[in-house]
Write a protein that holds these residues in place. Structure first.
Motif, PDB file in Angstrom:
ATOM      1  N   SER A 151      29.205  30.606  44.463  1.00 25.84           N
ATOM      2  CA  SER A 151      30.449  31.400  45.092  1.00 25.84           C
ATOM      3  C   SER A 151      30.477  32.469  44.034  1.00 25.84           C
ATOM      4  CB  SER A 151      31.402  30.622  44.454  1.00 25.84           C
ATOM      5  OG  SER A 151      32.818  31.080  44.385  1.00 25.84           O
ATOM      6  N   ALA A 152      31.179  33.284  44.558  1.00 20.76           N
ATOM      7  CA  ALA A 152      31.856  34.581  44.125  1.00 20.76           C
ATOM      8  C   ALA A 152      32.617  34.691  42.833  1.00 20.76           C
ATOM      9  CB  ALA A 152      32.425  35.927  44.608  1.00 20.76           C
ATOM     10  N   GLY A 153      32.495  34.983  41.734  1.00 17.48           N
ATOM     11  CA  GLY A 153      32.949  35.231  40.059  1.00 17.48           C
ATOM     12  C   GLY A 153      34.209  36.137  40.116  1.00 17.48           C
ATOM     13  N   MET A 154      34.468  37.107  39.466  1.00 20.98           N
ATOM     14  CA  MET A 154      35.829  37.683  38.740  1.00 20.98           C
ATOM     15  C   MET A 154      34.361  38.811  38.544  1.00 20.98           C
ATOM     16  SD  MET A 154      38.181  36.879  40.110  1.00 20.98           S
ATOM     17  CE  MET A 154      39.374  38.260  39.642  1.00 20.98           C
ATOM     18  N   THR A 155      34.580  39.548  39.104  1.00 17.42           N
ATOM     19  CA  THR A 155      33.466  40.688  38.947  1.00 17.42           C
ATOM     20  C   THR A 155      34.801  41.969  39.359  1.00 17.42           C
ATOM     21  OG1 THR A 155      32.827  40.928  41.465  1.00 17.42           O
ATOM     22  CG2 THR A 155      31.707  39.855  40.071  1.00 17.42           C
ATOM     23  N   ALA A 156      33.843  43.406  38.982  1.00 16.66           N
ATOM     24  CA  ALA A 156      35.005  44.070  39.661  1.00 16.66           C
ATOM     25  C   ALA A 156      34.996  44.483  40.710  1.00 16.66           C
ATOM     26  CB  ALA A 156      34.062  45.788  38.472  1.00 16.66           C
ATOM     27  N   LEU A 184      36.428  55.951  38.249  1.00 23.87           N
ATOM     28  CA  LEU A 184      37.526  56.278  38.416  1.00 23.87           C
ATOM     29  C   LEU A 184      38.583  55.234  39.130  1.00 23.87           C
ATOM     30  CD1 LEU A 184      39.504  59.103  38.278  1.00 23.87           C
ATOM     31  CD2 LEU A 184      37.967  59.889  39.944  1.00 23.87           C
ATOM     32  N   GLU A 185      37.858  55.141  40.289  1.00 21.66           N
ATOM     33  CA  GLU A 185      38.686  54.041  40.774  1.00 21.66           C
ATOM     34  C   GLU A 185      39.431  52.888  40.318  1.00 21.66           C
ATOM     35  OE1 GLU A 185      36.382  53.410  44.716  1.00 21.66           O
ATOM     36  OE2 GLU A 185      36.527  55.217  45.239  1.00 21.66           O
ATOM     37  N   ALA A 186      38.040  52.216  39.000  1.00 25.89           N
ATOM     38  CA  ALA A 186      38.299  51.545  38.563  1.00 25.89           C
ATOM     39  C   ALA A 186      39.630  51.823  37.527  1.00 25.89           C
ATOM     40  CB  ALA A 186      37.354  50.613  38.352  1.00 25.89           C
ATOM     41  N   MET A 187      39.433  53.068  36.889  1.00 25.37           N
ATOM     42  CA  MET A 187      40.348  53.147  36.375  1.00 25.37           C
ATOM     43  C   MET A 187      41.682  52.922  36.980  1.00 25.37           C
ATOM     44  SD  MET A 187      38.712  53.112  32.963  1.00 25.37           S
ATOM     45  CE  MET A 187      40.139  54.934  31.865  1.00 25.37           C
ATOM     46  N   GLU A 188      42.125  53.903  38.219  1.00 22.54           N
ATOM     47  CA  GLU A 188      42.997  54.232  38.496  1.00 22.54           C
ATOM     48  C   GLU A 188      44.012  53.057  39.131  1.00 22.54           C
ATOM     49  OE1 GLU A 188      42.532  58.044  40.527  1.00 22.54           O
ATOM     50  OE2 GLU A 188      42.162  56.545  41.837  1.00 22.54           O
ATOM     51  N   ALA A 189      43.009  51.506  38.892  1.00 24.60           N
ATOM     52  CA  ALA A 189      43.307  50.421  39.495  1.00 24.60           C
ATOM     53  C   ALA A 189      44.047  49.612  38.387  1.00 24.60           C
ATOM     54  CB  ALA A 189      42.500  49.888  40.042  1.00 24.60           C
ATOM     55  N   GLU A 190      44.142  49.991  37.513  1.00 19.61           N
ATOM     56  CA  GLU A 190      44.149  49.496  35.762  1.00 19.61           C
ATOM     57  C   GLU A 190      42.973  48.260  35.729  1.00 19.61           C
ATOM     58  OE1 GLU A 190      48.325  49.186  35.035  1.00 19.61           O
ATOM     59  OE2 GLU A 190      48.758  51.020  35.655  1.00 19.61           O
ATOM     60  N   ILE A 191      41.711  48.217  36.105  1.00 22.16           N
ATOM     61  CA  ILE A 191      41.021  47.184  36.127  1.00 22.16           C
ATOM     62  C   ILE A 191      41.491  47.007  34.861  1.00 22.16           C
ATOM     63  CG2 ILE A 191      38.266  46.461  36.119  1.00 22.16           C
ATOM     64  CD1 ILE A 191      38.425  47.868  38.952  1.00 22.16           C
ATOM     65  N   PRO A 192      41.291  45.498  33.836  1.00 22.09           N
ATOM     66  CA  PRO A 192      41.068  45.510  32.646  1.00 22.09           C
ATOM     67  C   PRO A 192      38.821  46.426  31.945  1.00 22.09           C
ATOM     68  CG  PRO A 192      41.386  43.707  33.196  1.00 22.09           C
ATOM     69  CD  PRO A 192      40.798  44.246  34.383  1.00 22.09           C
TER      70      PRO A 192
END
Length: 321
Positions: free
Chosen positions: A206-211, A86-94
């Protein structure tokens, strides 16, 4: 009576002699065949099939899900659990696809996810709970998961070219050994806010582009390019040869960032991890080292906070006539 051989059925049968044991007929039959081949050398053995990659699961047997491996940020990224989804959807993550398990209990969170998915035309797939377990490698998904698309990293040369072609002075933020994706997301957000042209990260360690990085960037990751270098030190030296000044942040440096020469011109701001700081080779590639003045009660700032403060100072000096 026990031991009475006269009882009914106690009849001694006579044979034609002793039966052959393993030291007789059977042993002679094995002579000359040599040692038993290893399991991997026997075509009919499962070990041979596994070694050659042609093992087939038998009927009714499910194979253990393979653990997803690879470089950070590569391949599909999963967000699991009702609150996280729900938080990911509200943040408009692709989002590539949303998955819900058959028979999942409906609650307010699930209904809100359904609504957001419908409003954004996000594919919503219903699968069995066992299939969702397999897709998420056994994570605790509570019957709900999101699959994110693989992030498309920019090439370091393209990032440099875009910065040089810009109407403003080139400004790139390079990160060395930042392994927390939330720090990466925070740096991307600050870089976008203060006019940087992009962020450069190494391919390894290195960290990558994760959620988590997407969420922390608050949407800035969709606007600001992130490039990934196979060899960070070599890429930094190429940027230096192209005319950009390399300034590394170091809490023990004698020079205050505000007094550092050349930060209002073409610049690469290099930020290391909170614990180890910059690696030796990256430090040697920098033209100068600068610090952020702090009180003695604070030992260090995390990478996200340090980058934000430094980028503000760089932006302030560039606005000063």
């Amino acid at each position: 009576m026990p031991g009475n051989s006269q009882r009914k059925g106690a009849v001694k049968r006579k044979g034609k002699g002793n039966t052959a044991g393993s030291g007789g007929r059977v042993r002679r039959g094995l002579e000359g065949r040599g040692p038993t081949p290893k399991a991997e050398d026997r075509p009919y053995h499962v070990a041979h099939k596994r070694a050659n990659g042609d093992e087939r699961p038998s009927a009714g047997r499910t194979r253990t899900p393979e653990k997803r491996t690879g470089r950070p940020g590569s391949g599909p990224e999963w967000v699991v659990g009702r609150n996280a989804v729900l938080e990911a959807m509200e943040a408009e993550i692709p989002v590539k696809s949303a998955y819900v398990a058959e028979g999942a209990e409906r609650d307010d969170r699930l209904r809100e996810v359904f609504k957001l998915a419908a409003d954004r035309s996000t594919p919503m797939l219903q699968v069995t709970r066992a299939e969702l377990d397999r897709l998420t490698a056994g994570a605790i998904h509570q019957g709900l998961a999101l699959q994110l698309p693989e992030y498309s990293y920019a090439h370091p040369d393209d990032l440099l070219a875009a910065a040089l072609d810009s109407d403003t002075e080139p400004l790139i933020v390079a990160l060395d050994s930042i392994t927390d994706p939330r720090n990466l997301g925070a740096v991307i957000r600050s870089a976008a806010a203060f006019g940087a042209h992009g962020v450069l990260i190494p391919e390894r360690r290195s960290a990558g582009m994760t959620a988590a990085a997407w969420k922390t960037s608050a949407g800035a990751a969709a606007r600001l390019p992130v490039a990934r270098a196979t060899n960070l030190n070599r890429t930094l030296r190429a940027y230096s040869n192209a005319g950009l000044r390399l300034v590394g942040l170091d809490g023990e440096a004698d020079t205050d960032l505000a007094a550092t020469e050349g930060i209002s011109g073409p610049l690469v701001l290099v930020v290391g991890s909170e614990g180890a700081g910059l690696s030796r080779l990256v430090r040697e590639a920098c033209d100068s080292m600068a610090s952020i003045p702090m009180t003695s009660t604070v030992e260090s700032l995390n990478a996200g906070v340090a980058a934000g403060i430094a980028l503000y100072e760089i932006s302030r000096q560039r606005r000063t006539p």
